[in-house]
Scaffold this motif. Structure first.
Motif, mmCIF file in Angstrom:
data_model
loop_
_atom_site.group_PDB
_atom_site.id
_atom_site.type_symbol
_atom_site.label_atom_id
_atom_site.label_comp_id
_atom_site.label_asym_id
_atom_site.label_seq_id
_atom_site.Cartn_x
_atom_site.Cartn_y
_atom_site.Cartn_z
ATOM 1 N N ASP A 118 -11.452 1.253 -6.845
ATOM 2 C CA ASP A 118 -12.589 1.839 -7.863
ATOM 3 C C ASP A 118 -14.026 1.893 -6.911
ATOM 4 O OD1 ASP A 118 -12.606 -1.048 -7.119
ATOM 5 O OD2 ASP A 118 -14.113 -1.431 -8.844
ATOM 6 N N THR A 119 -13.889 2.165 -5.660
ATOM 7 C CA THR A 119 -14.887 1.979 -4.814
ATOM 8 C C THR A 119 -15.186 3.722 -4.509
ATOM 9 O OG1 THR A 119 -13.532 1.821 -2.875
ATOM 10 C CG2 THR A 119 -14.964 -0.300 -3.908
ATOM 11 N N GLY A 120 -14.791 4.571 -5.275
ATOM 12 C CA GLY A 120 -15.034 5.976 -4.765
ATOM 13 C C GLY A 120 -14.470 6.586 -3.430
ATOM 14 N N VAL A 121 -13.394 5.778 -3.116
ATOM 15 C CA VAL A 121 -12.369 6.483 -1.989
ATOM 16 C C VAL A 121 -11.193 7.244 -2.601
ATOM 17 C CG1 VAL A 121 -12.635 4.402 -0.427
ATOM 18 C CG2 VAL A 121 -10.803 4.587 -2.331
ATOM 19 N N ASP A 122 -10.968 8.261 -1.673
ATOM 20 C CA ASP A 122 -9.821 9.296 -2.135
ATOM 21 C C ASP A 122 -8.479 8.319 -2.339
ATOM 22 O OD1 ASP A 122 -8.006 11.263 -2.659
ATOM 23 O OD2 ASP A 122 -9.107 12.756 -1.251
ATOM 24 N N VAL A 123 -8.290 7.930 -3.567
ATOM 25 C CA VAL A 123 -7.013 6.900 -3.386
ATOM 26 C C VAL A 123 -5.918 7.670 -3.227
ATOM 27 C CG1 VAL A 123 -5.830 5.520 -5.219
ATOM 28 C CG2 VAL A 123 -8.375 5.477 -5.249
ATOM 29 N N ASP A 124 -5.618 8.900 -3.862
ATOM 30 C CA ASP A 124 -4.390 9.719 -3.982
ATOM 31 C C ASP A 124 -3.950 9.936 -2.392
ATOM 32 O OD1 ASP A 124 -4.081 9.500 -6.517
ATOM 33 O OD2 ASP A 124 -5.133 11.645 -6.856
ATOM 34 N N ALA A 125 -5.123 10.416 -1.667
ATOM 35 C CA ALA A 125 -4.889 10.635 -0.178
ATOM 36 C C ALA A 125 -4.446 9.493 0.600
ATOM 37 C CB ALA A 125 -6.159 11.337 0.466
ATOM 38 N N ALA A 126 -5.048 8.350 0.342
ATOM 39 C CA ALA A 126 -4.748 7.160 1.265
ATOM 40 C C ALA A 126 -3.272 6.549 0.678
ATOM 41 C CB ALA A 126 -5.677 6.121 0.967
ATOM 42 N N VAL A 127 -2.911 6.670 -0.480
ATOM 43 C CA VAL A 127 -1.571 6.469 -0.999
ATOM 44 C C VAL A 127 -0.702 7.273 -0.319
ATOM 45 C CG1 VAL A 127 -0.059 6.309 -3.027
ATOM 46 C CG2 VAL A 127 -2.138 4.930 -3.208
ATOM 47 N N SER A 128 -0.923 8.476 -0.164
ATOM 48 C CA SER A 128 -0.033 9.635 0.246
ATOM 49 C C SER A 128 0.199 9.386 1.638
ATOM 50 C CB SER A 128 -0.453 10.948 0.013
ATOM 51 O OG SER A 128 -0.518 11.254 -1.307
ATOM 52 N N ALA A 129 -0.782 9.014 2.479
ATOM 53 C CA ALA A 129 -0.758 8.849 3.818
ATOM 54 C C ALA A 129 0.167 7.614 4.367
ATOM 55 C CB ALA A 129 -2.051 8.658 4.549
ATOM 56 N N LEU A 130 -0.025 6.727 3.417
ATOM 57 C CA LEU A 130 0.888 5.414 3.284
ATOM 58 C C LEU A 130 2.271 5.533 3.215
ATOM 59 C CD1 LEU A 130 0.859 2.302 4.365
ATOM 60 C CD2 LEU A 130 0.167 1.820 1.774
#
Length: 351
Positions: free
Chosen positions: A150-162
């Motif tokens: 909920d902190t404004g990060v690009d969640v989808d990009a981080a999840v995809s990278a991981l």
């Protein structure tokens, strides 16, 4: 067939067997360990206990002593004593900090290891791979939780990278540790009879998530530092908590050092091992040798340089720890030199 009252009580602390043991001694679970002894729970009440003398013997392998998550037999004295540790169905360990090799138990009898990391400055796929490597062989299943969604990060990009760096069957969830909606999301891991241990860096939100799962503000929380998203240790010791969902959660202090034990298989990197087997030469060093499948995969983008570097780092550390463990076991198995004869004592060959 319904459970007996005693069996129903034990279910609340994670007892999974269909029946009670025939042993007449008191059965309970270790929920916390302190310098002064152990905190126990039998499903009905909490109480303190001391370990029997044989657990305190000098030189005893620490893994043989009671640990958080263990089911144990105690005597029925007014001041209970832990007499026996029951066989463990799973054990999560790491190598203790420092130069001296010693395995440290994080938790036992767990079904899931919830690896919590923040999607802020705490996000580090290489460290997550290290956590998952430690989970290998523990008997528990890893679940990666990415907090602070909920902190404004690009969640989808981080999840995809991981996800791109983890096996296809890896479980990854982006969560807001403060949101009650997280409770049903994790329900399949924390249902009746299940036990999970929560691990991660200080400041990742372990205490916040624990409070959300408990439905009350029981665990202390602190703000994180702005420059590195790290926090201070608000959880100072491992503790097993019974959740309203029926499961048990072991909360742990933040871990700054995650040393391998030397017994990991590195199954997380099975794809790299498969690639290495395709090299033209069996002794390929994966550098400038012709026909190197690793270098070809790096060049094509099939294998990321970051994952390759982390594999090499963990592989070398595993080998170093394995050699240290082997040397330690040899020293323990070596016959002890005979001491000097006491005055007046005769030994064969003295005459």
């Amino acid at each position: 067939m319904t459970d007996t009252p005693d069996l129903t009580s034990l279910r609340r602390i994670g007892w999974r067997e269909a029946t009670l043991p025939a042993d007449p001694r008191r059965l309970a679970r270790v929920v916390a360990q302190h310098r002064a002894g152990y905190e126990m729970h039998d499903g009905s009440s909490a109480f303190n206990a001391q370990p029997a003398g044989h657990f305190l013997k000098r030189g005893l392998d620490p893994s043989l002593r009671p640990a958080v998550g263990d089911f144990v037999f105690l005597d029925r004295a007014t001041h209970p004593v832990i007499e026996e540790v029951l066989p463990r169905r799973s054990v999560l360990t790491r190598a203790a900090a420092g130069e001296r090799y010693e395995r440290q138990i994080i938790a036992t009898n767990i079904d899931y290891v919830l690896v919590l990391t923040g999607l802020d400055g705490d996000f580090n796929p290489s460290r997550i791979e290290r956590y998952l490597t430690l989970v290998e062989g523990s008997g528990a299943r890893p679940v990666v939780l990415l907090s602070k969604a909920d902190t404004g990060v690009d969640v989808d990009a981080a999840v995809s990278a991981l996800v791109a760096r983890l096996p296809d069957d890896a479980s990854v969830h982006a969560i807001n540790a403060k949101d009650p909606a997280t409770v049903p999301l994790l329900a399949s891991y924390l249902g009746p009879g299940s036990s999970a241990v929560l691990v991660g860096s200080s400041g990742a939100g372990k205490s916040t998530l624990t409070n959300t799962l408990l439905g009350e503000q029981r665990m202390a929380t602190n703000a994180v530092r702005s420059h590195d998203s790290r926090g201070r240790h608000t959880t100072t010791h491992r503790a097993l908590l019974s959740l309203p969902s029926g499961g048990c959660l072991i909360d742990t202090p933040g871990m700054r050092e995650l040393k391998l034990t030397g017994e990991e298989n590195l199954d997380l990197f099975a794809d790299i091992e498969t690639l290495a087997a395709q090299c033209r030469f069996a002794d390929c060093g994966h550098g400038n040798e012709p026909g190197c499948a690793i270098q070809a995969a790096l060049a094509s983008g099939e294998l990321s340089p970051q994952r390759w570097r982390n594999f090499l780092k963990l592989h070398d550390e595993r080998e170093e720890q394995a050699a240290t463990l082997e040397a330690r076991l040899k020293r323990k198995a070596a016959p002890k030199p005979a001491g000097k004869p006491k005055r007046g004592e005769w030994r064969r060959g003295d005459d």
